[in-house]
Design a protein around this motif. Structure first.
Motif, PDB file in Angstrom:
ATOM      1  N   GLU A 138      -7.164 -37.621 -31.882  1.00  0.00           N
ATOM      2  CA  GLU A 138      -6.782 -38.128 -30.560  1.00  0.00           C
ATOM      3  C   GLU A 138      -6.185 -39.536 -30.634  1.00  0.00           C
ATOM      4  O   GLU A 138      -5.387 -39.912 -29.789  1.00  0.00           O
ATOM      5  CB  GLU A 138      -7.998 -38.147 -29.628  1.00  0.00           C
ATOM      6  N   SER A 139      -6.566 -40.268 -31.670  1.00  0.00           N
ATOM      7  CA  SER A 139      -6.039 -41.632 -31.851  1.00  0.00           C
ATOM      8  C   SER A 139      -4.685 -41.646 -32.551  1.00  0.00           C
ATOM      9  O   SER A 139      -4.151 -42.710 -32.849  1.00  0.00           O
ATOM     10  CB  SER A 139      -7.031 -42.469 -32.660  1.00  0.00           C
ATOM     11  N   GLY A 140      -4.157 -40.463 -32.870  1.00  0.00           N
ATOM     12  CA  GLY A 140      -2.819 -40.390 -33.448  1.00  0.00           C
ATOM     13  C   GLY A 140      -2.744 -39.966 -34.894  1.00  0.00           C
ATOM     14  O   GLY A 140      -1.656 -39.907 -35.465  1.00  0.00           O
ATOM     15  N   ASP A 141      -3.872 -39.657 -35.507  1.00  0.00           N
ATOM     16  CA  ASP A 141      -3.869 -39.218 -36.910  1.00  0.00           C
ATOM     17  C   ASP A 141      -3.738 -37.693 -36.962  1.00  0.00           C
ATOM     18  O   ASP A 141      -4.719 -36.960 -36.909  1.00  0.00           O
ATOM     19  CB  ASP A 141      -5.165 -39.666 -37.603  1.00  0.00           C
ATOM     20  N   ASP A 142      -2.501 -37.228 -37.036  1.00  0.00           N
ATOM     21  CA  ASP A 142      -2.250 -35.784 -37.023  1.00  0.00           C
ATOM     22  C   ASP A 142      -2.842 -35.052 -38.221  1.00  0.00           C
ATOM     23  O   ASP A 142      -3.083 -33.844 -38.156  1.00  0.00           O
ATOM     24  CB  ASP A 142      -0.742 -35.508 -36.939  1.00  0.00           C
ATOM     25  N   SER A 143      -3.096 -35.777 -39.320  1.00  0.00           N
ATOM     26  CA  SER A 143      -3.674 -35.116 -40.502  1.00  0.00           C
ATOM     27  C   SER A 143      -5.142 -34.741 -40.290  1.00  0.00           C
ATOM     28  O   SER A 143      -5.722 -34.037 -41.095  1.00  0.00           O
ATOM     29  CB  SER A 143      -3.545 -36.016 -41.741  1.00  0.00           C
ATOM     30  N   MET A 144      -5.735 -35.210 -39.190  1.00  0.00           N
ATOM     31  CA  MET A 144      -7.129 -34.897 -38.889  1.00  0.00           C
ATOM     32  C   MET A 144      -7.271 -33.855 -37.785  1.00  0.00           C
ATOM     33  O   MET A 144      -8.346 -33.658 -37.237  1.00  0.00           O
ATOM     34  CB  MET A 144      -7.883 -36.174 -38.500  1.00  0.00           C
ATOM     35  N   ARG A 145      -6.178 -33.152 -37.486  1.00  0.00           N
ATOM     36  CA  ARG A 145      -6.248 -32.117 -36.440  1.00  0.00           C
ATOM     37  C   ARG A 145      -7.074 -30.943 -36.944  1.00  0.00           C
ATOM     38  O   ARG A 145      -6.694 -30.260 -37.898  1.00  0.00           O
ATOM     39  CB  ARG A 145      -4.856 -31.621 -36.072  1.00  0.00           C
ATOM     40  N   PRO A 146      -8.217 -30.679 -36.294  1.00  0.00           N
ATOM     41  CA  PRO A 146      -9.029 -29.537 -36.717  1.00  0.00           C
ATOM     42  C   PRO A 146      -8.266 -28.221 -36.559  1.00  0.00           C
ATOM     43  O   PRO A 146      -7.508 -28.045 -35.601  1.00  0.00           O
ATOM     44  CB  PRO A 146     -10.233 -29.584 -35.763  1.00  0.00           C
ATOM     45  N   THR A 147      -8.453 -27.340 -37.496  1.00  0.00           N
ATOM     46  CA  THR A 147      -7.790 -26.038 -37.491  1.00  0.00           C
ATOM     47  C   THR A 147      -8.746 -24.969 -36.961  1.00  0.00           C
ATOM     48  O   THR A 147      -9.932 -25.229 -36.731  1.00  0.00           O
ATOM     49  CB  THR A 147      -7.362 -25.652 -38.917  1.00  0.00           C
ATOM     50  N   ASP A 148      -8.229 -23.763 -36.814  1.00  0.00           N
ATOM     51  CA  ASP A 148      -9.096 -22.647 -36.424  1.00  0.00           C
ATOM     52  C   ASP A 148     -10.198 -22.443 -37.452  1.00  0.00           C
ATOM     53  O   ASP A 148     -11.335 -22.093 -37.096  1.00  0.00           O
ATOM     54  CB  ASP A 148      -8.275 -21.358 -36.285  1.00  0.00           C
ATOM     55  N   ILE A 149      -9.881 -22.673 -38.711  1.00  0.00           N
ATOM     56  CA  ILE A 149     -10.884 -22.531 -39.778  1.00  0.00           C
ATOM     57  C   ILE A 149     -11.977 -23.581 -39.607  1.00  0.00           C
ATOM     58  O   ILE A 149     -13.166 -23.276 -39.750  1.00  0.00           O
ATOM     59  CB  ILE A 149     -10.211 -22.621 -41.163  1.00  0.00           C
ATOM     60  N   THR A 150     -11.576 -24.805 -39.283  1.00  0.00           N
ATOM     61  CA  THR A 150     -12.552 -25.876 -39.043  1.00  0.00           C
ATOM     62  C   THR A 150     -13.520 -25.459 -37.944  1.00  0.00           C
ATOM     63  O   THR A 150     -14.748 -25.554 -38.100  1.00  0.00           O
ATOM     64  CB  THR A 150     -11.839 -27.184 -38.628  1.00  0.00           C
ATOM     65  N   PHE A 151     -12.971 -24.990 -36.827  1.00  0.00           N
ATOM     66  CA  PHE A 151     -13.816 -24.591 -35.700  1.00  0.00           C
ATOM     67  C   PHE A 151     -14.663 -23.361 -36.029  1.00  0.00           C
ATOM     68  O   PHE A 151     -15.789 -23.232 -35.561  1.00  0.00           O
ATOM     69  CB  PHE A 151     -12.978 -24.361 -34.446  1.00  0.00           C
ATOM     70  N   SER A 152     -14.131 -22.482 -36.848  1.00  0.00           N
ATOM     71  CA  SER A 152     -14.895 -21.290 -37.249  1.00  0.00           C
ATOM     72  C   SER A 152     -16.135 -21.674 -38.045  1.00  0.00           C
ATOM     73  O   SER A 152     -17.242 -21.181 -37.777  1.00  0.00           O
ATOM     74  CB  SER A 152     -13.992 -20.359 -38.070  1.00  0.00           C
ATOM     75  N   TYR A 153     -15.981 -22.560 -39.029  1.00  0.00           N
ATOM     76  CA  TYR A 153     -17.143 -23.017 -39.807  1.00  0.00           C
ATOM     77  C   TYR A 153     -18.120 -23.797 -38.930  1.00  0.00           C
ATOM     78  O   TYR A 153     -19.331 -23.652 -39.064  1.00  0.00           O
ATOM     79  CB  TYR A 153     -16.712 -23.870 -41.004  1.00  0.00           C
ATOM     80  N   ALA A 154     -17.590 -24.617 -38.019  1.00  0.00           N
ATOM     81  CA  ALA A 154     -18.458 -25.387 -37.130  1.00  0.00           C
ATOM     82  C   ALA A 154     -19.257 -24.456 -36.223  1.00  0.00           C
ATOM     83  O   ALA A 154     -20.458 -24.664 -36.003  1.00  0.00           O
ATOM     84  CB  ALA A 154     -17.628 -26.359 -36.303  1.00  0.00           C
ATOM     85  N   THR A 155     -18.613 -23.423 -35.728  1.00  0.00           N
ATOM     86  CA  THR A 155     -19.306 -22.453 -34.881  1.00  0.00           C
ATOM     87  C   THR A 155     -20.408 -21.753 -35.657  1.00  0.00           C
ATOM     88  O   THR A 155     -21.533 -21.610 -35.165  1.00  0.00           O
ATOM     89  CB  THR A 155     -18.308 -21.417 -34.317  1.00  0.00           C
ATOM     90  N   LYS A 156     -20.108 -21.338 -36.867  1.00  0.00           N
ATOM     91  CA  LYS A 156     -21.121 -20.700 -37.714  1.00  0.00           C
ATOM     92  C   LYS A 156     -22.307 -21.632 -37.930  1.00  0.00           C
ATOM     93  O   LYS A 156     -23.463 -21.216 -37.852  1.00  0.00           O
ATOM     94  CB  LYS A 156     -20.512 -20.307 -39.061  1.00  0.00           C
ATOM     95  N   ALA A 157     -22.009 -22.898 -38.178  1.00  0.00           N
ATOM     96  CA  ALA A 157     -23.064 -23.866 -38.469  1.00  0.00           C
ATOM     97  C   ALA A 157     -23.935 -24.154 -37.253  1.00  0.00           C
ATOM     98  O   ALA A 157     -25.143 -24.344 -37.386  1.00  0.00           O
ATOM     99  CB  ALA A 157     -22.450 -25.169 -38.981  1.00  0.00           C
ATOM    100  N   MET A 158     -23.318 -24.185 -36.081  1.00  0.00           N
ATOM    101  CA  MET A 158     -24.047 -24.618 -34.890  1.00  0.00           C
ATOM    102  C   MET A 158     -24.446 -23.476 -33.965  1.00  0.00           C
ATOM    103  O   MET A 158     -24.928 -23.699 -32.861  1.00  0.00           O
ATOM    104  CB  MET A 158     -23.210 -25.652 -34.144  1.00  0.00           C
ATOM    105  N   LEU A 159     -24.289 -22.262 -34.417  1.00  0.00           N
ATOM    106  CA  LEU A 159     -24.579 -21.103 -33.583  1.00  0.00           C
ATOM    107  C   LEU A 159     -26.014 -21.080 -33.084  1.00  0.00           C
ATOM    108  O   LEU A 159     -26.281 -20.674 -31.955  1.00  0.00           O
ATOM    109  CB  LEU A 159     -24.278 -19.825 -34.372  1.00  0.00           C
TER     110      LEU A 159
END
Length: 140
Positions: A99-120
């Motif tokens: 959000e601060s402008g670092d496009d290289s840190m944009r979470p991907t679908d894979i990022t959210f998939s692992y996060a969902t698995k972890a926090m389910l």
């Protein structure tokens, strides 16, 4: 490898961001809390090196995702509260940097998939992930 580089200053053996990311990803496959902590420690080292002026060590979403993956593979070993805390911190930090402008840190679908698995199994985990995902979508 980093120690050897410090001793010799031989640029041919200087570990780069790809080397760190590869090792972080390897730790993500182990499935223990200790492995996840080691992965996170390496990510922290990348951030330190980058903050100290080594532009080649700038972390991207790739090693962050690997750290989230490491925690998602430790739910049985580490406990859901510990996992949720680490994943929330990693994902929140990535979203804030994006959000601060670092496009290289944009979470991907894979990022959210692992996060969902972890926090389910965390009571607020799925809602937290959806809220962070919405922030990424709104920025795009």
């Amino acid at each position: 490898m980093e120690e050897r580089y410090r001793q010799t200053a031989d640029w041919d053996i200087k570990p780069d961001a790809t080397a760190y990311s590869t090792v972080i990803n390897a730790w993500s496959e182990v499935g223990t809390e200790l492995a996840a902590l080691r992965a996170e420690r390496l990510l922290g080292r990348m951030e330190e090196l980058y903050d100290d002026g080594d532009d080649e060590m700038k972390p991207t979403i790739i090693p962050v995702t690997a750290c989230i993956k490491a925690w998602s593979n430790t739910v049985d070993d580490a406990g859901k509260d510990v996992v949720a805390e680490h994943v929330d911190e990693l994902l929140s930090t990535a979203v804030e940097k994006y959000e601060s402008g670092d496009d290289s840190m944009r979470p991907t679908d894979i990022t959210f998939s692992y996060a969902t698995k972890a926090m389910l199994n965390d009571m607020y985990g799925p809602d937290r992930i959806v809220a962070l995902q919405d922030r990424v979508i709104l920025k795009a």
